[in-house]
Design an enzyme around this catalytic site. Sequence first.
Site, PDB file in Angstrom:
ATOM      1  N   HIS A  99      -4.181   6.560   3.377  1.00  0.00           N
ATOM      2  CA  HIS A  99      -3.083   5.654   3.024  1.00  0.00           C
ATOM      3  C   HIS A  99      -1.768   6.421   3.042  1.00  0.00           C
ATOM      4  CE1 HIS A  99      -0.462   3.869  -0.278  1.00  0.00           C
ATOM      5  NE2 HIS A  99      -0.499   2.922   0.645  1.00  0.00           N
ATOM      6  N   SER A 100      -0.726   5.848   3.647  1.00  0.00           N
ATOM      7  CA  SER A 100       0.631   6.382   3.615  1.00  0.00           C
ATOM      8  C   SER A 100       0.671   7.822   4.146  1.00  0.00           C
ATOM      9  CB  SER A 100       1.190   6.270   2.197  1.00  0.00           C
ATOM     10  OG  SER A 100       2.570   6.507   2.161  1.00  0.00           O
TER      11      SER A 100
END
Length: 602
Positions: A99-100
């Site tokens: 994520h991210s």
Amino acid sequence: MKSRLFPILTVILAFAGIVRAAEKNTFVLVHGATAGAWEWKKTGKFLSDDGNEVYRATLTGLGERMHLNSPDIDLQTHINDVVNLILFEDLHDIVLTGHSYGGMVITGVMDRVPERIRHVVFLDAAVPDDGMSIWDLFGGAGPQDPSRFKDGFMQVPWVTPDTKPPHNVKQSIKCFSQPVSYKNPAAKTLDVTYVAFVPKDKSAEERAKTDKSWQRAVSRGWTIRTFPGGHVAQQEDPRGVATLIEESVGDKNETVPAASPRPAPLQSPEVHPDGKVSFRFQAPDARKVELSGQFLKDRQPMEKNEAGLWTLTVGPVDPNLYPYNFVVDGTSVSDPSNPDVFPNERFKPSLVDVPANPPLLHAVRDVPHGELTTCYYQSKTLNRTRPLIVYTPPNYRAGTDNYPVLYLVSGTTDTEETWSKAGRVNVILDNLIAEHRAVPMIVTMPYGNMMGETPMPSSPQSGEMYLVFSDELTGNVLPYVEANYRVRVDREGRAIAGFSRGGGQSLFTAFRNPDKFAWIASYAAYLTPEVCERYLPDLAASKPSLLWLGVGKDDFLYQPTITFESYLKERKVDHRSLITEGGHTWMNARQYLGETLQLFFK
């Protein structure tokens, strides 16, 4: 009715759980910047409840490992964290999810252990190319909010000593500046899903137009999925995200059609060791092509061969950085083979750099380098959002000192980028600071266009434009810079300088605000006695630490600049001046800049 529906719904839900459980997978979940494995806790539990094996990695220095935090931790440290988790747990056929910032990490993991990976999911995550850092991914500008970066860390100001875990923690800057490796051919054959979280107030179409990671995923043939929610949708809707990840495991990459072979790029300009320069331009249908440049007295005709290639070699050319362009059947065009462009509101010529030995002051050398950051601020004076470029000197991020600041303004039709791309102020300062010939300083480069008419500096109306600029700089730019950067806020800690229109704006603003600026430089510019007497009646009382004027003998503003200098002498205003050869050119502007940078703040 209710009693009959309940058993049916129970069977349906149970069947859905059986279907999910039938496909058991091993998930390795990697969190985003400043977070920890805790951000995956709820989603991970749903994945486990569905019968999957789940490993939630916490990267070194973050989450429950925050006691290991250090400014020496970098992206490679975090890649090693996940690779070692996979190796020491002896995991195979995994579904790797990031994520991210975790997208940077899992890219490095893909490059290292592709044989252990079944599928990859980039969950609203960074998708870099080989050799990219996460800052490169966002245009190479560095942090979007410089105030959050200090002492070698990206800070998390919303976390206070009273905030109870789990919470975000500060993270080493090296994690964001270190490039990732994505070279392994086996990594590029893995099936990958890119998931974009799309907030309610935006459409997927809008996101796709601006999201470089999305666009890079499409170019690689990855499966694209969207999910409604903010950037941390796995915390907002953990069940939905868990289901989405499970469904993504079956996604297969599309075959991306091979691109048509491109013709070999032209080398133009080509600077030869003897100082001659060759220019090339492909235009088979053109009747006449000429070369125009500030290293030439007049346009020079180019010659066309049978393949429609126009060529010309000129020189030797005196070492310097010059603008040039082609004139094709009477129309000026920049060199399509040259990425170096002169920023301008109107025509944008190309740039050719003819090197010298020893190197000129604007040549990039092996010295510590500062950074350029593009910023945006809200102007109350002009009622619009305005651009701003800021140079910070080497070691600014790692330190705590406050720096003097130079406000540097470019000329008519120039932009906020002109002083860095054509003026090379960042390179010049890097070199001067390394040689201890200039005080380390911050340079702020505003956009000098006040969005109205630009009257001639000889006209009375020029004072009205200068007044708007003065209000814009002191009322909007200074407060923004002083709120977001470690700058001195005293008079002796501020300088202002400019070329052409920017020189007039600088002179006016400094004399209008003598309590704010102690160091003033004007490159090929002047103020008329009428403007001075109407707007600057106390000019002689300003007593700056430095007032410096420079102009070329062939500059069309030479005579009014000399007249302005006489005006200063009559009023006994101390100043220095430099008269050079040459005209109203950026070659002269760079020379004047190099001279005055060595005088400011001393």
